[in-house]
Design a protein around this motif. Structure first.
Motif, short mmCIF file in Angstrom:
data_model
loop_
_atom_site.label_atom_id
_atom_site.label_comp_id
_atom_site.label_asym_id
_atom_site.label_seq_id
_atom_site.Cartn_x
_atom_site.Cartn_y
_atom_site.Cartn_z
N VAL A 334 7.13 8.92 -31.97
CA VAL A 334 5.85 8.97 -31.26
C VAL A 334 6.01 10.10 -30.20
N PHE A 335 7.00 11.00 -30.26
CA PHE A 335 6.91 12.23 -29.59
C PHE A 335 6.95 13.55 -30.45
N ASP A 336 6.62 13.54 -31.68
CA ASP A 336 6.35 14.41 -32.67
C ASP A 336 5.46 15.65 -32.07
N SER A 337 4.49 15.23 -31.21
CA SER A 337 3.56 16.41 -30.91
C SER A 337 3.80 17.03 -29.66
N ALA A 338 4.82 16.26 -28.79
CA ALA A 338 5.13 16.85 -27.41
C ALA A 338 6.80 16.56 -27.43
N PRO A 339 7.79 17.07 -28.19
CA PRO A 339 9.10 16.75 -28.05
C PRO A 339 9.57 17.17 -26.57
N ALA A 340 9.23 18.14 -26.14
CA ALA A 340 9.86 18.56 -24.85
C ALA A 340 9.76 17.56 -23.80
N SER A 341 8.74 16.74 -23.85
CA SER A 341 8.36 15.67 -23.09
C SER A 341 9.43 14.67 -23.00
N LEU A 342 9.84 14.32 -24.33
CA LEU A 342 11.17 13.50 -24.24
C LEU A 342 12.36 14.29 -23.81
N PHE A 343 12.80 15.34 -24.27
CA PHE A 343 13.88 16.10 -23.85
C PHE A 343 14.22 16.01 -22.68
N LYS A 344 13.10 16.36 -21.76
CA LYS A 344 13.43 16.48 -20.50
C LYS A 344 13.73 15.20 -19.58
N ARG A 345 13.44 14.14 -20.35
CA ARG A 345 13.87 12.79 -19.86
C ARG A 345 15.14 12.41 -20.39
N LEU A 346 15.79 12.94 -21.54
CA LEU A 346 17.11 12.12 -22.18
C LEU A 346 18.13 12.71 -21.03
N PHE A 363 12.15 18.84 -34.07
CA PHE A 363 13.02 19.94 -34.05
C PHE A 363 12.57 21.04 -34.81
N GLY A 364 11.16 20.89 -35.41
CA GLY A 364 10.64 21.76 -36.29
C GLY A 364 11.58 22.27 -37.31
N ASP A 365 11.66 23.77 -37.30
CA ASP A 365 12.46 24.35 -38.54
C ASP A 365 13.94 24.62 -38.06
N LEU A 366 14.53 23.97 -37.09
CA LEU A 366 15.96 24.04 -36.70
C LEU A 366 16.75 24.14 -37.98
N ARG A 378 24.40 20.23 -33.45
CA ARG A 378 24.84 20.84 -32.26
C ARG A 378 23.72 21.59 -31.48
N LYS A 379 22.73 22.07 -32.13
CA LYS A 379 21.64 23.09 -31.37
C LYS A 379 20.57 21.94 -30.76
N ALA A 380 20.76 20.89 -31.71
CA ALA A 380 19.74 19.84 -31.46
C ALA A 380 20.23 19.11 -30.22
N ALA A 381 21.43 18.90 -30.01
CA ALA A 381 22.11 18.26 -29.09
C ALA A 381 21.92 18.84 -27.69
N GLN A 382 22.09 20.22 -27.80
CA GLN A 382 22.15 21.02 -26.56
C GLN A 382 20.54 21.12 -26.47
N THR A 383 19.54 21.07 -27.24
CA THR A 383 18.15 21.25 -26.90
C THR A 383 17.40 19.74 -26.12
N ALA A 384 17.99 18.62 -26.84
CA ALA A 384 17.79 17.50 -26.48
C ALA A 384 18.37 16.83 -25.03
N ALA A 399 27.33 16.24 -29.72
CA ALA A 399 27.12 16.05 -28.01
C ALA A 399 26.62 17.53 -27.33
N PRO A 400 25.88 17.37 -26.47
CA PRO A 400 25.42 18.57 -25.75
C PRO A 400 26.50 19.52 -25.50
N ASP A 401 27.78 19.16 -25.32
CA ASP A 401 28.67 20.07 -24.85
C ASP A 401 29.54 20.80 -25.89
N GLY A 402 29.26 20.53 -27.32
CA GLY A 402 29.49 21.22 -28.42
C GLY A 402 30.26 20.49 -29.32
N ARG A 403 30.83 19.42 -28.78
CA ARG A 403 31.72 18.77 -29.68
C ARG A 403 30.91 17.98 -31.00
#
Length: 480
Positions: A334-346, A363-366, A378-384, A399-403
């Motif tokens: 449900v957030f595929d059109s505005a993923p940034a609005s989800l990421f800012k809440r996580l 995450f598009g072409d990541l 890793r990049k997705a966790a950091q982005t989200a 995890a966002p810390d790279g693990r």
């Protein structure tokens, strides 16, 4: 601990650091070649061995292995890509230990043998095999490879062209991405990692109970259900309730003290007709869910929730709460059109569990631009800003810390409807008992895979949770 995962480039750097500190590089090569011979001889103890040596370090390992195998009374022939006189450095020293003939690589193609030791190139290979090396790779037969099967990029885990398909692969110090990530892993067979005195540092590991044994939930003698956490799972509408029940039941099996299915009014009857130990609570809109989250340690939303504005509003409401949130399936789409609005809440303690299709919508072409799936996660966790579990035969949890943790403890039979819902429930059940999110995800993936292995062919998702008690009992018995 699980086995560390390092890139070929990190292995080279670790070796150079050890050599710079005074360790003799040929001593390390000798340990590596000896480990190769012992690995092959222990698992394939009979038959003539054809050793294929390249011009560099892998070839040196092959010469030492050949000499050692001969001392073990194995019938060995050695073939090299270059003339023996053209070898330099440690490879030349290793070749000097081989007392037999060194034949041109071309002659290996028709030479009789039972098993091939592929010591041509390591995981750092950056171009396709050519000529006789390519022909040998395409010949087939029984193969044991040194480091990574020749022709596979050890970093990207992708075939560069023709490549050897090994029954076994022996590497050193730690695993390479190609040993665990597809498609490379399917070419490696049984993988062993030998200690040759090269210490490595890594934030990525192969999934193993030893990674999370220290935080695995253990109920106390005087414990009670409320101490084991309350998990709540959001149900879809009346026509789509089964996914939530699969998650809820799995969470209860995982050990959550209380589990409740949050049901829309129209789905209460159908949910009530299928639930016993799992409780049932009605909700009518995002406000009710936000209130319900105040009495939960973990909330799961997404399994068959519906791709609707209401689902999006429900997710946004839950992410305002103090409960940890697991987002799956429709809660991501449900957030595929505005993923940034989800990421800012996580938050870092939340988790999303997408398959590759759901991942690409967020995450598009990541997934197509990162060097391998570990870096993708890793990049997705950091982005989200949360833990990401990217599903597959090579499930990667980051995890966002790279693990990062790679789980291959699974079976192809898990590719069936509802299996992901069970996985979500297991992870959430472990989270509800206080496990950190990354470790809970790793444990959930491992237990899910073990359950799938125990069921085997004919598996349906309802089979999985029935095996969880025995699996958990065995884990507690092994680790106690």
């Amino acid at each position: 601990m699980g086995r560390p995962i390092i890139t070929p480039q990190e292995m080279v750097a670790a070796e150079q650091a050890v050599f710079k500190a005074g360790t003799n590089s040929f001593d390390v090569m000798t340990r590596a070649g000896t480990a190769v011979a012992e690995f092959l001889h222990a698992r394939w103890p009979e038959g003539k061995v054809q050793v294929l040596c390249g011009p560099g370090g892998n070839g040196g390992d092959g010469f030492i292995a050949a000499a050692r195998l001969a001392k073990l009374w194995r019938d060995v022939e050695v073939f090299c890509l270059v003339e023996k006189s053209a070898l330099t450095g440690d490879a030349a020293k290793a070749a000097a230990l081989w007392e037999g003939e060194v034949q041109p690589l071309e002659q290996a193609l028709e030479a009789p043998h039972a098993i091939v030791l592929d010591a041509l190139f390591g995981g750092g290979l950056s171009r396709p095999l050519e000529g006789i090396a390519a022909a040998l790779a395409e010949r087939g037969g029984r193969v044991v490879s040194v480091d990574v099967p020749s022709g596979i990029d050890g970093l990207t885990a992708k075939p560069l062209g023709p490549c050897f398909r090994a029954e076994g692969t022996i590497t050193f110090a730690g695993l390479r991405p190609a040993h665990l990530l597809q498609p490379g892993a399917s070419y490696c067979g049984l993988v062993a990692a030998a200690d040759i005195g090269i210490p490595v540092q890594s934030q990525a590991f192969e999934n193993s109970p030893m990674l999370w044994a220290g935080v695995m939930p253990r109920p106390g003698e005087d414990g009670y259900k409320h101490q084991r956490g309350h998990l709540k799972v959001v149900s879809g509408p009346a026509s789509a309730t089964g996914a939530a029940r699969l998650s809820a039941t799995a969470g209860l099996r995982a050990g959550a003290g209380l589990v409740t299915v949050m049901s829309p009014p129209g789905a209460m009857t159908v949910n009530a007709s299928h639930l016993t130990a799992v409780m049932l609570q009605v909700f009518d809109g995002a406000g009710d869910l936000e209130t319900a989250a105040k009495q939960a340690q973990v909330m799961v939303i997404g399994p068959a929730a519906g791709i609707t504005p209401a689902t999006r509003a429900n997710v946004e409401a839950l992410l305002k709460s103090n409960a940890r949130i697991l987002l799956d399936a429709d809660a991501l789409t449900v957030f595929d059109s505005a993923p940034a609005s989800l990421f800012k809440r996580l938050r870092p303690h939340d988790i999303m569990t997408p398959h590759m299709g759901e991942f690409k919508r967020l995450f598009g072409d990541l997934a197509d631009t990162a060097v391998n799936k570990i870096e993708v996660a890793r990049k997705a966790a950091q982005t989200a800003g949360c833990v990401v579990l990217l599903k597959g035969a090579d499930t990667v949890i980051a995890a966002p810390d790279g693990r990062a943790i790679v789980n291959t403890h699974a079976t192809p039979w898990l590719a069936t409807a509802g299996a992901g819902d069970v996985l979500a429930g297991l992870i959430a059940g472990f989270m509800a008992q206080g496990m950190p999110t990354l470790e809970a995800a790793a444990m959930g993936a491992w237990v899910h895979g073990e359950a799938g292995r125990r069921v085997g062919a004919g598996l349906i998702s309802e089979d999985l949770e029935r095996h969880v008690p025995d699996i958990l009992s065995a884990l507690h018995g092994e680790i106690a």
